[in-house]
Design a protein around this motif. Structure first.
Motif, short mmCIF file in Angstrom:
data_model
loop_
_atom_site.label_atom_id
_atom_site.label_comp_id
_atom_site.label_asym_id
_atom_site.label_seq_id
_atom_site.Cartn_x
_atom_site.Cartn_y
_atom_site.Cartn_z
N GLY A 1 5.85 4.51 27.16
CA GLY A 1 6.50 5.79 27.39
C GLY A 1 6.90 6.50 26.10
N LEU A 2 6.72 5.85 24.96
CA LEU A 2 7.10 6.44 23.68
C LEU A 2 6.05 7.45 23.22
CD1 LEU A 2 8.29 3.27 21.74
CD2 LEU A 2 9.71 5.00 22.85
N PRO A 3 6.46 8.40 22.38
CA PRO A 3 5.47 9.32 21.82
C PRO A 3 4.55 8.57 20.86
CG PRO A 3 7.62 9.67 20.82
CD PRO A 3 7.81 8.69 21.93
N SER A 4 3.35 9.10 20.67
CA SER A 4 2.42 8.47 19.74
C SER A 4 1.93 9.51 18.74
CB SER A 4 1.24 7.84 20.49
OG SER A 4 0.50 8.84 21.14
N THR A 5 1.38 9.01 17.65
CA THR A 5 0.90 9.89 16.59
C THR A 5 -0.27 9.23 15.88
OG1 THR A 5 1.58 11.18 14.67
CG2 THR A 5 2.46 8.94 14.83
N THR B 1 -2.29 5.09 10.54
CA THR B 1 -3.21 3.99 10.33
C THR B 1 -2.44 2.68 10.18
OG1 THR B 1 -4.74 5.48 9.23
CG2 THR B 1 -5.09 3.13 8.90
N CYS B 2 -2.80 1.71 11.00
CA CYS B 2 -2.18 0.39 10.97
C CYS B 2 -2.66 -0.37 9.73
CB CYS B 2 -2.53 -0.38 12.24
SG CYS B 2 -1.92 -2.08 12.26
N GLU B 3 -1.73 -0.97 9.03
CA GLU B 3 -2.05 -1.73 7.82
C GLU B 3 -2.76 -3.04 8.17
OE1 GLU B 3 1.93 -2.26 6.58
OE2 GLU B 3 2.14 -0.20 5.86
N GLU B 4 -2.57 -3.53 9.38
CA GLU B 4 -3.14 -4.82 9.78
C GLU B 4 -4.57 -4.69 10.31
OE1 GLU B 4 -1.64 -8.04 9.73
OE2 GLU B 4 -0.23 -7.02 8.42
N CYS B 5 -4.79 -3.78 11.26
CA CYS B 5 -6.10 -3.72 11.91
C CYS B 5 -6.86 -2.43 11.66
CB CYS B 5 -5.95 -3.95 13.42
SG CYS B 5 -5.20 -2.57 14.31
N GLY B 6 -6.21 -1.44 11.06
CA GLY B 6 -6.88 -0.18 10.76
C GLY B 6 -6.94 0.81 11.91
N HIS B 7 -6.35 0.47 13.06
CA HIS B 7 -6.34 1.39 14.20
C HIS B 7 -5.60 2.66 13.81
CE1 HIS B 7 -6.78 2.35 18.43
NE2 HIS B 7 -5.49 2.66 18.49
N ASP B 8 -6.00 3.80 14.40
CA ASP B 8 -5.45 5.08 13.94
C ASP B 8 -4.39 5.70 14.86
OD1 ASP B 8 -7.10 5.72 16.03
OD2 ASP B 8 -8.11 7.37 15.00
N ARG B 9 -3.88 4.97 15.88
CA ARG B 9 -2.83 5.49 16.75
C ARG B 9 -1.68 4.50 16.82
NH1 ARG B 9 -2.73 10.64 17.86
NH2 ARG B 9 -1.40 10.21 19.63
N ALA B 10 -0.45 5.03 16.84
CA ALA B 10 0.74 4.18 16.94
C ALA B 10 1.82 4.90 17.72
CB ALA B 10 1.26 3.83 15.54
N TRP B 11 2.63 4.13 18.45
CA TRP B 11 3.82 4.68 19.07
C TRP B 11 4.88 4.75 17.98
CZ3 TRP B 11 1.77 0.39 22.08
CH2 TRP B 11 1.12 0.80 23.24
N LYS C 1 4.61 1.30 15.95
CA LYS C 1 4.02 0.10 16.53
C LYS C 1 2.58 0.44 16.87
CE LYS C 1 4.27 -3.32 20.18
NZ LYS C 1 4.92 -3.75 21.41
N CYS C 2 1.67 -0.32 16.29
CA CYS C 2 0.23 -0.10 16.51
C CYS C 2 -0.11 -0.26 17.99
CB CYS C 2 -0.58 -1.08 15.67
SG CYS C 2 -2.36 -0.93 15.92
N GLN C 3 -0.87 0.70 18.52
CA GLN C 3 -1.27 0.62 19.92
C GLN C 3 -2.34 -0.44 20.16
OE1 GLN C 3 -2.41 4.56 21.19
NE2 GLN C 3 -0.28 5.21 21.37
N GLU C 4 -3.01 -0.88 19.10
CA GLU C 4 -4.07 -1.87 19.24
C GLU C 4 -3.55 -3.30 19.10
OE1 GLU C 4 -7.87 -3.15 20.02
OE2 GLU C 4 -7.15 -1.10 20.09
N CYS C 5 -2.92 -3.61 17.96
CA CYS C 5 -2.53 -5.01 17.68
C CYS C 5 -1.04 -5.27 17.81
CB CYS C 5 -3.02 -5.42 16.29
SG CYS C 5 -2.15 -4.64 14.92
N GLY C 6 -0.22 -4.23 17.91
CA GLY C 6 1.22 -4.42 18.06
C GLY C 6 1.97 -4.59 16.75
N HIS C 7 1.28 -4.48 15.62
CA HIS C 7 1.95 -4.59 14.31
C HIS C 7 3.01 -3.50 14.18
CE1 HIS C 7 2.57 -5.16 10.05
NE2 HIS C 7 2.25 -3.89 9.83
#
Length: 106
Positions: free
Chosen positions: A59-63, A66-76, A94-100
Protein backbone atom coordinates in the motif's frame (compact mmCIF):
# COMPACT_ATOMS: atom_id res chain seq x y z
CA UNK A 1 -16.85 4.19 25.90
CA UNK A 2 -17.20 4.12 29.62
CA UNK A 3 -14.42 4.81 32.06
CA UNK A 4 -14.04 3.54 35.62
CA UNK A 5 -14.99 6.01 38.35
CA UNK A 6 -12.37 4.46 40.67
CA UNK A 7 -9.22 4.45 38.50
CA UNK A 8 -10.18 6.02 35.15
CA UNK A 9 -9.41 2.93 33.01
CA UNK A 10 -11.56 1.78 30.12
CA UNK A 11 -14.43 -0.53 31.04
CA UNK A 12 -15.80 -3.39 28.94
CA UNK A 13 -19.17 -5.13 28.88
CA UNK A 14 -19.66 -8.39 30.75
CA UNK A 15 -23.29 -9.45 30.61
CA UNK A 16 -25.40 -6.83 32.41
CA UNK A 17 -22.36 -5.16 33.97
CA UNK A 18 -19.48 -2.95 32.92
CA UNK A 19 -16.12 -4.21 34.24
CA UNK A 20 -12.94 -2.16 34.66
CA UNK A 21 -10.03 -3.69 32.75
CA UNK A 22 -7.53 -2.50 35.38
CA UNK A 23 -9.01 -2.62 38.88
CA UNK A 24 -11.93 -5.02 38.24
CA UNK A 25 -14.62 -2.64 39.52
CA UNK A 26 -18.10 -3.61 38.39
CA UNK A 27 -21.11 -1.37 37.79
CA UNK A 28 -24.50 -2.21 36.30
CA UNK A 29 -25.03 -1.18 32.68
CA UNK A 30 -26.96 2.02 32.27
CA UNK A 31 -29.73 0.96 29.85
CA UNK A 32 -30.18 4.47 28.42
CA UNK A 33 -26.45 4.92 27.84
CA UNK A 34 -26.03 1.34 26.56
CA UNK A 35 -28.08 2.19 23.47
CA UNK A 36 -25.37 4.72 22.54
CA UNK A 37 -22.54 2.18 22.71
CA UNK A 38 -21.35 0.00 19.87
CA UNK A 39 -19.91 -3.38 20.77
CA UNK A 40 -16.79 -4.40 18.88
CA UNK A 41 -17.53 -8.10 19.39
CA UNK A 42 -19.69 -8.00 16.25
CA UNK A 43 -17.00 -6.42 14.08
CA UNK A 44 -15.74 -8.49 11.21
CA UNK A 45 -12.46 -8.30 9.38
CA UNK A 46 -13.93 -8.99 5.95
CA UNK A 47 -12.57 -5.72 4.59
CA UNK A 48 -8.95 -6.42 5.62
CA UNK A 49 -6.86 -6.64 2.48
CA UNK A 50 -3.42 -7.53 3.82
CA UNK A 51 -3.16 -11.30 3.97
CA UNK A 52 0.50 -11.95 4.61
CA UNK A 53 3.60 -10.31 6.04
CA UNK A 54 5.01 -10.00 2.52
CA UNK A 55 2.01 -7.83 1.55
CA UNK A 56 2.76 -5.23 4.23
CA UNK A 57 4.44 -2.75 1.86
CA UNK A 58 2.06 -3.02 -1.09
CA UNK A 59 0.00 0.00 0.00
CA UNK A 60 3.02 2.31 0.16
CA UNK A 61 3.92 4.71 -2.63
CA UNK A 62 6.67 3.59 -4.99
CA UNK A 63 9.27 5.39 -7.05
CA UNK A 64 12.14 4.81 -9.44
CA UNK A 65 15.12 3.92 -7.28
CA UNK A 66 17.90 1.49 -8.11
CA UNK A 67 18.49 -1.24 -5.54
CA UNK A 68 22.13 -1.59 -4.51
CA UNK A 69 21.70 -5.35 -4.03
CA UNK A 70 19.86 -6.61 -7.12
CA UNK A 71 19.72 -3.61 -9.46
CA UNK A 72 15.90 -3.54 -9.64
CA UNK A 73 14.59 -0.08 -10.54
CA UNK A 74 11.42 0.20 -8.35
CA UNK A 75 11.13 0.59 -4.57
CA UNK A 76 8.46 1.41 -2.02
CA UNK A 77 9.25 4.33 0.24
CA UNK A 78 8.21 6.13 3.40
CA UNK A 79 9.30 9.56 4.58
CA UNK A 80 10.10 10.29 8.23
CA UNK A 81 11.46 13.30 10.04
CA UNK A 82 14.47 11.75 11.80
CA UNK A 83 16.33 14.95 12.69
CA UNK A 84 15.20 18.36 13.91
CA UNK A 85 12.41 20.16 12.07
CA UNK A 86 14.77 22.46 10.19
CA UNK A 87 16.51 19.45 8.56
CA UNK A 88 15.11 17.67 5.48
CA UNK A 89 13.24 14.38 6.07
CA UNK A 90 14.77 10.94 5.46
CA UNK A 91 13.31 8.61 2.82
CA UNK A 92 13.34 4.90 3.62
CA UNK A 93 13.26 2.56 0.61
CA UNK A 94 12.45 -1.14 0.21
CA UNK A 95 13.21 -2.90 -3.07
CA UNK A 96 10.10 -4.37 -4.68
CA UNK A 97 12.14 -7.28 -6.04
CA UNK A 98 14.46 -8.52 -3.26
CA UNK A 99 13.25 -6.61 -0.19
CA UNK A 100 16.59 -4.89 0.47
CA UNK A 101 16.19 -1.75 2.62
CA UNK A 102 18.17 1.49 2.49
CA UNK A 103 17.71 5.13 3.32
CA UNK A 104 18.12 8.25 1.23
CA UNK A 105 18.87 11.71 2.48
CA UNK A 106 17.60 14.78 0.64
Amino acid sequence: MQFCDDCGSLMHADGDEMVCSSCGARVPKDRERAAQFVSTEKQTFDDVIESSEEAADEGLPSTEATCEECGHDRAWYTIKQTASADEPPTRFFKCQECGHRWRGYN
